[in-house]
Design an enzyme around this catalytic site. Structure first.
Site: not given
Lengths: 345, 345, 345, 345
Positions: B148-149
C-alpha cells in the site's frame, strides 16, 4: 553527444531543461550558470535532480560556453542580447528562451521591454522557433528565439484558421489562462501562495508583453496585419496554459470543413493533437509533456469559431519546445527525449 | 518483450501503469480490462495516452490473461483473490496492487476488509513486494502483493531504526498525509473538489486499513511485535504522501549514528534517497517518480527521532513499485522505465 | 465605541483585523500604520474592504496611538517591545499579535528570536491571552500577548489531558499543519505559489519558534515541565491549521472518561467545540471563524490518545482571538463581532 | 421575524443560505427539507453550523411550508415548478434558486432542460430576480426566479454597455470561469478533487444551459436580440466566478465615457463595485460576500471593450442574491445580513 550549456539556470525553465535533458540520450549538460548561486549543486536547489546531475551552478564563463555545441538561455529579458553576439562569433548555436529575439520590429520590442535592443543584427537573423511553422529554417539556424508560452498555445490554435483565410483576421480574441509558474521564480508578493491560492483574476488586461509576439505570428500566418485582443488570467495551479480563442467565419457554412482543415494541418506534427470537435482539452492532459492539444467548438449555428488549446507552459511553452528545437537543429528525431506521456492525474 | 495484462484499468493506478509502461522498453500491454468501460479506447478516458496506446478496455477474458507473461491487478480488494488461482495454475505471474495478498494473518484481513479471504493458500505464498526488503524473494515469486501507499512510505522510513533495535518498538507514531488521488477514482461526495479543496483533515483516525499492513511490516523488521499508531490525513492536492514518523531512542546518545545508519541501509537502493539530516523532503520532489526521499531530525537533545518520508502515492506507492517489482521478477535492470526525474515544480 | 489603533497593518493579520472590526458594533478603527505604504488607502491594497473603510495607512504617530483606547500590534517580532512601554505609560491598552510578549523566560526568547528583549518589565507583566485559560487576568490586563497560531490549536487540544494528569507529560507529540498564510505576506521565494502549490512538506522539524511557547503553556497546564515534540508542516491551502496530538494515558482504562472530561472542560467556552469522539474536524469548518473544533480518537485498545484540533490560523490563531481578547478586556460580550459561521465550502 | 422554509437544503446553496441566515436579524429558518437526509441534524452534515442551528432536515411537508412567509428552493431543476403552484395558492412567497422560472420562452426552457415546463402560468408571472434591473418588480413579486451564477456576473458586466447602445450587440463574447462548487454537491467522477485539482479546462463550449438565460437578459437590456458566445471554464478552486467580457464599440472614441457610464449606472447599487479602469478584480475579493466587482480595460486604441467581473458563485451567484431578494420583497434594508466583508486572503 551534444555538449550543452545553460545560462541562467535557477528559474523554472532552467530546472525544466535539466529535467528533460536528464534522460535525453544525445545531450550532455556541461555547465549551468547562475551568478547568485555559483557553487551550489543543482540538486541542492532542485531535489528532484538528486542522483541525476553532479553539476553545480557556476559563474558564466565565456570560454566554457564557447566550448559548447548549444547554449540555452533561460534568463530574464535583456541578458541574452548582450551575450549572444560573442557566442555567435564563436560558432556556438543558441536557443534563447527569453524574449530577446522574438520580435522583429525592434521599436516594438523596445517599447514593451523598456530598453533599446542591443543586438539588432542578430534579432534580424534569429529564427522564431515554432517548429510547426518554421521547421526548415530552424534546422539551419544558428540562433533560435524560442516562443513565449501564451504565444505558442495561441498561434497553434489560430494558425489553420488564418492560413486558410476563412475568418475575419481583424477581430480575433484570445482569452488566456496560466498557472503560477509562468511568472517565474522570484520573490514577488503578488505571486505568493497566500495571494494566488483559491482565487482567479485577469492581469495585464490593458496590454501584456506577449501581445506583440502573438500579433506578429498571427499576421505572418494570415499574410496581413491582424487585430487581436489578448487577456491573460492567473489560475491557482502551478503548471498549464489554456487559451480559448474566438474568431468569426466569413461564411458560416465553412464550419463543417474546419475539423478536417485542422487535422490536415497538424497530421504530421508529433506534438500537436487535434481532438474530436467538441472535446475539452485539459491542461493536465499535457502536464510535463511537449504536446499542444486543441479542439474546435461552435454554439448552435453561430459564425463564431471557438478553439480551446492547452499546453504545459514550462514544456511546449518553454523548455520542451527548446529541446524540440535542439532536436531539429541537430538533425535528431524531433521527439527524442520528449516521448513520455503527460502526468495525469 | 514481456506480455502484460492489466485487470481493472480505469482507476488512477491503472492509468499510471499505462503511463509508465508506455515508455518501458521491455513491456508490451496486451490487454486492459474493465467491465464498465469495455470497448472504450483507453485514450478516450485518459487523453494523456493519446498517441501512446491504440488499446481499448475489454471484458476480462481468462484465456487472454492466461496468454500474458505478467498480469497486474489494479482492482478494488476482493477481485484479485478470486481470479488469481486460475492465473497461477496457468503459470502466469501476477503483481496485485490491491490489498488482497498483503496481510498474512487472514483473520486480520477478513476483519479489516469485511469479507472472508477466498484464496488462503495463495495469501500464504504471496511475496510482499517491498524490494528494499524482499528483493530475492520477489525475483522468484509467481505472486507479488504490491504494498500500500502509506505502508511503503512508513516502512521505508522506520526500517533502519527497527532493524537496528535502537528505538522502543512499542510506541511508534506515524502521522501520514496523502493527496486525494489516494482515494481512487469513484464518485464519492466526500472526495469532490468542493469538499477536499482548500481544507485539511485527519480521517480514519480510529483505525485505517493500512494499519495492520504497517504493523506486520514493522514487526518483521523489528523481529518482534510493535506498537504503532497511524493517523492518515487528506491534503488538498492530487498526488503525494508525506509521513512524519516519531520513535524514541533507547539511548539519546545514539542519534549521531543514525544518519550513517540510514545512508548505509539504503546506499545501494536505487529508489530510496536519504537526504542530509535536517532536510525537508517535499512531495513534489518525487511527483511522477518512483523515489522515496527521507530525512532525519531531532529537536534539541530529545530522545525522539523524527523521520520525514515522501513518495508519490501512485508511483512508489502503487504503479511504479509494481513496475519495479516486474523488473526484479523478470531479471531486468530494476530502474528500467523508471529513470525520469520527478516533475518539479 | 472603543477607539482602535493598528500598528503594522499591511500583513495578513492586519487585513484580518480590519475584516473583523468592519462589522464589530463597539469598535472604531482610528488609524492603521505602515511605514512602507503610508498614504495608500487600505481598500486599495485589500479590495475586500472597499466600501468598509475610508482609512489610509499612515506613518506610526505616537500621539495618535496614545489617543486610542486599544492598540493592536500586527508587526514582525521586535517592533512591539520597542513601542509598548510608551503606550503603557500613556495608559493605552495593547494586544500584541506578535511574539514579543509571549515567552516569560527572556533568555529563551532571545535565543529563539535572535535578539535581546528590550522591554523585560513588560514581558513580565504581559498576560498570555488564551481566554480559555486566563480570562480573568485578561480582563484586567493592560498588555495582552496574543498567542501564536500553532500554540493555540495545540494548547487547547492538550489542556484537558494535562490538567487532569491522565497522561505522561514527558512524551507529548504535536504534528501541526498550516496553510500558507501562516508565513505572512512577504516576498519569500519559498512561499510562492509555484513552490507551495500541489506539494506538502514538513518544515522547522529540528525546532520551530512556536516550540518554547507551546512548552510553556503545556507546562503551566500540567503543573510540571513537559516533554513535547512539535513538527509543523506546510499545506497547499491559504488558511487553516490542523494539529494531531498524541499522548499516552497512564492507565488505558481512562479513555472512556476522556470525552466527558473534554466536554466538561469546554462546556462554557463559546469558541471551543468538542465534537463527538471519532469525528474528523476539517479546517474549512472554522474558515473565517473564531472557533477551535476538536475530537478524540483511540485505535483499538491502545494507551495512546489522539486529539485532532483545527482553527483558522488568521482568526482563532491571530486576529479573531485578538478581538476576543479585546471583548474580554473591555467587558463586552466575548462573542461580539465574532458570531458569523465559518465559510464552508 | 420572517418565517423561512428551505426546500432541498443539502447542497452548497442550501448550506450557504443557512450560513447567511444564521446571522440575519429578521429571518428565522423554520424548516429545511431533504428526502434523503430526513432526520439528520444540519450541523452533522455541515459542522460550520454547529451551535447555530438545532434544526434537522425533514421530509417536505406542504402544511409546514404553507405556514412559512418565504420559501427558498435550493433544488435541482424540475422540482420547484411542481411545488410552487400550491405554495402560490397558499399565499406563500417564493425565491427559486433553481432554473425553473428563469426563462420566459418555455420552448427554449424545455429544450435546454430536457423536460416540458409544468407551471407555465407561473413561469410567466415570475420576476427575474436581478435587483439591479428589477428591484421594483421584485418588491411586489410573489415568485422570484433567482438568477444563475454566470448570468449574474455576465449581465451585470454587460448592462451599461447594452443599455447605452454603445456596442455592437450582435457579437458579444463572455468567457466565464468558475470554481468547482458551481457544479453542486453530487458524487460525479468528473468533479473529484483528483480530476479537478491542478488542472484547467473549458466545458460546455458548444452550449451551456446558462446561455439562453444570458441571452434573454442581455436582449432585455439592449432592447433587441443579441448575439452572444459564452464559454464556461472550470477553475481548480472551490468558490468564485470571473467573467471576461468582450464587446465592440460602434465608435472607438466612446471609450473615455465608459468609466463614467459604469459608475453612474451602479452608483446607488450596494452590491456592485466599479473599480478604477485597468483594475483586476480577483474572485477572493468577493469570497463569501454578496458583491460583484468589475473593471473596464482597453488595449491600445482598440474598439474592443473588455470588462472583467467577479462574484462568489454561491453568494451573489446564488444564496446571497436570494437573501438580497428577500430583503427587497419584505421591505427591509437591502443589505441586511449581507454586510460582512469578503474573506481575503
Amino acid at each position: 553527444m551534444i555538449k550543452i550549456g545553460i545560462v541562467g539556470g535557477t528559474g523554472y525553465t532552467g530546472v525544466e531543461l535539466l529535467r528533460i535533458l536528464a534522460v535525453h540520450p544525445e545531450a550532455q549538460v556541461q555547465c549551468i550558470t547562475s551568478r547568485s548561486e555559483a557553487g551550489v549543486p543543482v540538486a541542492d536547489m532542485y531535489p528532484n535532480l538528486r542522483g541525476h546531475f553532479d553539476l553545480a551552478f557556476s559563474e558564466p564563463d565565456p570560454a566554457v560556453l564557447a566550448g559548447c555545441d548549444l547554449v540555452f538561455f533561460a534568463t530574464p529579458h535583456g541578458v541574452a542580447m548582450r551575450m549572444v553576439p560573442e557566442l555567435m562569433a564563436a560558432g556556438v548555436r543558441v536557443v534563447d528562451l527569453s524574449a530577446d529575439f522574438r520580435i522583429k520590429d525592434l521599436d516594438t520590442w523596445a517599447r514593451w521591454y523598456g530598453m533599446p535592443h542591443e543586438a539588432p543584427e542578430w534579432a534580424a537573423n534569429a529564427v522564431y522557433g515554432l517548429p510547426e511553422v518554421a521547421r526548415n529554417a530552424i534546422r539551419q539556424a544558428q540562433l533560435v528565439a524560442n516562443p513565449g508560452c501564451y504565444p505558442t498555445a495561441i498561434q497553434l490554435g489560430f494558425l489553420p484558421l488564418l492560413e486558410s483565410g476563412l475568418v475575419d483576421a481583424s477581430r480575433l480574441i484570445a482569452d488566456g489562462k496560466s498557472g503560477a509558474s509562468g511568472a517565474g521564480r522570484q520573490g514577488k508578493i503578488g505571486m505568493l501562495h497566500g495571494e494566488v491560492g483559491e482565487s482567479f483574476k485577469a492581469y495585464g488586461a490593458s496590454g501584456h508583453r506577449h501581445l506583440p509576439e502573438i500579433r506578429q505570428g498571427l499576421a505572418a500566418a494570415a499574410g496581413q496585419p491582424v487585430g487581436v485582443t489578448f487577456v491573460p488570467h492567473l489560475v491557482p495551479m502551478v503548471r498549464g496554459i489554456e487559451a480559448t480563442l474566438y474568431a468569426e467565419l466569413t461564411t458560416a457554412d465553412d464550419f463543417e470543413r474546419l475539423q478536417g482543415l485542422y487535422e490536415d494541418r497538424y497530421r504530421d506534427e508529433p506534438f500537436v493533437d487535434v481532438m474530436p470537435a467538441g472535446s475539452h482539452p485539459e491542461t493536465r492532459s499535457v502536464r510535463g509533456a511537449n504536446h499542444c492539444r486543441m479542439a474546435l467548438h461552435r454554439q448552435e449555428d453561430s459564425k463564431t469559431v471557438i478553439v480551446t488549446s492547452v499546453i504545459d507552459n514550462l514544456v511546449k511553452g518553454a523548455a520542451g519546445q527548446a529541446v524540440q528545437n535542439m532536436n531539429v537543429m541537430f538533425g535528431l528525431d524531433e521527439t527524442l527525449g520528449l516521448k513520455a506521456p503527460a502526468l495525469l492525474p
